[in-house]
Enzyme design. Sequence first.
Site, PDB file in Angstrom:
ATOM      1  N   ASP A 219      -6.421  -4.142   0.456  1.00 49.24           N
ATOM      2  CA  ASP A 219      -6.989  -3.046  -0.349  1.00 49.24           C
ATOM      3  C   ASP A 219      -6.011  -1.918  -0.689  1.00 49.24           C
ATOM      4  O   ASP A 219      -6.360  -0.991  -1.420  1.00 49.24           O
ATOM      5  CB  ASP A 219      -8.219  -2.467   0.360  1.00 49.24           C
ATOM      6  CG  ASP A 219      -7.899  -1.930   1.752  1.00 49.24           C
ATOM      7  OD1 ASP A 219      -6.695  -1.863   2.112  1.00 49.24           O
ATOM      8  OD2 ASP A 219      -8.835  -1.582   2.484  1.00 49.24           O
TER       9      ASP A 219
ATOM     10  N   ASP B 241      11.143  -6.958   7.478  1.00 44.27           N
ATOM     11  CA  ASP B 241      10.653  -6.047   6.435  1.00 44.27           C
ATOM     12  C   ASP B 241      10.386  -4.661   7.005  1.00 44.27           C
ATOM     13  O   ASP B 241      10.135  -3.720   6.248  1.00 44.27           O
ATOM     14  CB  ASP B 241       9.383  -6.597   5.772  1.00 44.27           C
ATOM     15  CG  ASP B 241       8.310  -6.975   6.780  1.00 44.27           C
ATOM     16  OD1 ASP B 241       8.576  -7.826   7.641  1.00 44.27           O
ATOM     17  OD2 ASP B 241       7.210  -6.402   6.721  1.00 44.27           O
TER      18      ASP B 241
ATOM     19  N   ARG C 142       0.826  -1.218   0.000  1.00 39.88           N
ATOM     20  CA  ARG C 142       0.000   0.000   0.000  1.00 39.88           C
ATOM     21  C   ARG C 142       0.853   1.258   0.000  1.00 39.88           C
ATOM     22  O   ARG C 142       0.336   2.352   0.188  1.00 39.88           O
ATOM     23  CB  ARG C 142      -0.937   0.007   1.194  1.00 39.88           C
ATOM     24  CG  ARG C 142      -0.250  -0.159   2.532  1.00 39.88           C
ATOM     25  CD  ARG C 142      -1.241   0.029   3.629  1.00 39.88           C
ATOM     26  NE  ARG C 142      -0.715  -0.386   4.913  1.00 39.88           N
ATOM     27  CZ  ARG C 142      -1.352  -0.189   6.042  1.00 39.88           C
ATOM     28  NH1 ARG C 142      -2.521   0.414   6.037  1.00 39.88           N
ATOM     29  NH2 ARG C 142      -0.840  -0.593   7.176  1.00 39.88           N
TER      30      ARG C 142
HETATM   31  P1  AMP Z   1       3.163  -4.149   8.057  1.00 41.50           P
HETATM   32  O1  AMP Z   1       2.815  -5.114   9.138  1.00 41.50           O
HETATM   33  O2  AMP Z   1       2.357  -2.879   8.078  1.00 41.50           O
HETATM   34  O3  AMP Z   1       4.624  -3.877   7.955  1.00 41.50           O
HETATM   35  O4  AMP Z   1       2.737  -4.834   6.669  1.00 41.50           O
HETATM   36  C1  AMP Z   1       3.219  -6.086   6.257  1.00 41.50           C
HETATM   37  C2  AMP Z   1       2.931  -6.293   4.792  1.00 41.50           C
HETATM   38  O5  AMP Z   1       1.523  -6.236   4.520  1.00 41.50           O
HETATM   39  C3  AMP Z   1       3.582  -5.277   3.871  1.00 41.50           C
HETATM   40  O6  AMP Z   1       3.976  -5.934   2.697  1.00 41.50           O
HETATM   41  C4  AMP Z   1       2.455  -4.313   3.615  1.00 41.50           C
HETATM   42  O7  AMP Z   1       2.629  -3.610   2.400  1.00 41.50           O
HETATM   43  C5  AMP Z   1       1.263  -5.233   3.560  1.00 41.50           C
HETATM   44  N1  AMP Z   1       0.000  -4.544   3.886  1.00 41.50           N
HETATM   45  C6  AMP Z   1      -0.413  -4.120   5.101  1.00 41.50           C
HETATM   46  N2  AMP Z   1      -1.619  -3.536   5.029  1.00 41.50           N
HETATM   47  C7  AMP Z   1      -1.976  -3.567   3.719  1.00 41.50           C
HETATM   48  C8  AMP Z   1      -3.122  -3.116   2.981  1.00 41.50           C
HETATM   49  N3  AMP Z   1      -4.153  -2.512   3.577  1.00 41.50           N
HETATM   50  N4  AMP Z   1      -3.133  -3.311   1.650  1.00 41.50           N
HETATM   51  C9  AMP Z   1      -2.111  -3.932   1.028  1.00 41.50           C
HETATM   52  N5  AMP Z   1      -1.019  -4.384   1.664  1.00 41.50           N
HETATM   53  C10 AMP Z   1      -0.946  -4.216   2.990  1.00 41.50           C
HETATM   54 MG    MG Z   2       5.898  -2.937   6.899  1.00 45.99          MG
END
Ligand code: AMP
Ligand code: MG
Length: 492
Positions: free
Chosen positions: A109, A244, A77
Amino acid sequence: DGAAWSPVMPTPVPAPRLLAHSAEMAARLGFSDADIASPGFARVFGGNALMPGMQPFAANYGGHQFGHWAGQLGDGRAISLGEVVDREGARWELQLKGAGPTPYSRRADGRAVLRSSIREFLCSEAMHHLGIPTTRALSLVGTGEAVVRDMFYDGHPREEPGAVVCRVAPSFLRFGSFELPYARGDVPLLRRLADFCIRRDFPHLGGEGEALYAAWFAEVCARTAVVVAHWMRVGFVHGVMNTDNMSILGLTIDYGPYGWIDDYDPDWTPNTTDAQGRRYRFGWQPRIAHWNLVRLAQALSPLFADTAALQAGLDRYEATFLAAERGNIAAKLGLADCRDEDVDLMRDLQALLHSAEADMTLFFRGLADVDPDAPDAPPLAGAFYDDAKRAATEPALMAWLARHGARVIADGSDAGARRAAMQAANPKFVLRNYLAQQAIDRAEAGDMGGVEELLEVMRRPYDEQPGKEAFAARRPDWARDRAGCSMLSCSS
Ligand code: AMP
Ligand code: MG
């Protein structure tokens, strides 16, 4: 080119409206007040228009999540608009978070809700003003579009207002950016990415070949140690230290279910998604950072003939962290330097703060006002959450204050200088979870005043700021177990 990134356009939103911006970041990037107020600004930073030269893309990366290899993740996103070189010659990548689906969105989304966007916007700038390496935030744009989220993944989805934050950093490369080509056995891509990163983000490093890679990895290790030591100094809990979410530049990155320590508790995590193992609890952050660096070392291993240089980098992490921790101890306790027995002095204090349920920020700030010649507790009076625990700990705490006072006197420093140095290491204002939540509650009701006030106070976290005491107050009882205040999830 597909393997490392993909071109992708932000998905336009119905009604982009600028809700907040960072004056410092805007000035740094050369935006005037008129630029910021123009409808074009909200359109660009809401994802509805591009400025000349912008070529949006999403980056690909993998990562270890909660201790396990999760495979390909990527910017699901986040969409980078491009890079800007500012007047001082510094290079900044502008990245929209919540700008719509990308090739890496999987089934999600691509959007972000207002509450989490406010949290990322405010904390990025608060960390910067605390002097802690971090990605920055330029703007917060409301989208006029509802986003559905199940906040605690418990079958209660609801519609929430959507928003887009424009994050700014020299680079958004993560440990996981290097882990992905390694996992795929794509050594040529791994090498290209490493060379690119070194050339662009570490141009000061000399040498070539393995020696250059070794110097680079060692610097990544050292920077990681420095940023984590800062987190430990101010009581910041990242909450999701997956690989990540670890910046190759040693920046604090990806503000999700982060939190700030109120009562001192090394076992605390704000992240309910991590409630079982509490892998990312406050006190474990230094060892988790090391674990993450071991994953990075493994990913970079094809660039080295043997493991000696990688081990040297990991040793550099240990040494840098230990030195930074000693620096924290000296600065927080008001000492010229940290002797071995001062490490015990700090450990003993931390144990007392934990059992007394004392507020970390208030205690250390108040400690600067305790007279070392006649140590007494009144400057610390507001720092306790539980009268019984406080009373039970009081004799030990008084004994500790006497011990600290004697140590300070032995140091022989000037009282005024010592107090100033302590205040420069022990912030008065941190972005307490309940403060952010109060600002969010107001914003969701259409009033951005709370966000603006908090942003303003957090610009000078080490200053006394008379009249702003309310923003330094300990967590009120109502916030103890409230969603958003002490409990956050990855749903954002
Ligand atoms: P995070 O835990 O926020 O670091 O996210 C982990 C992974 O999930 C990353 O690859 C983000 O880009 C993906 N991600 C989190 N929320 C969304 C979303 N609403 N739409 C698409 N990808 C998401
Ligand atoms: Mg992340």
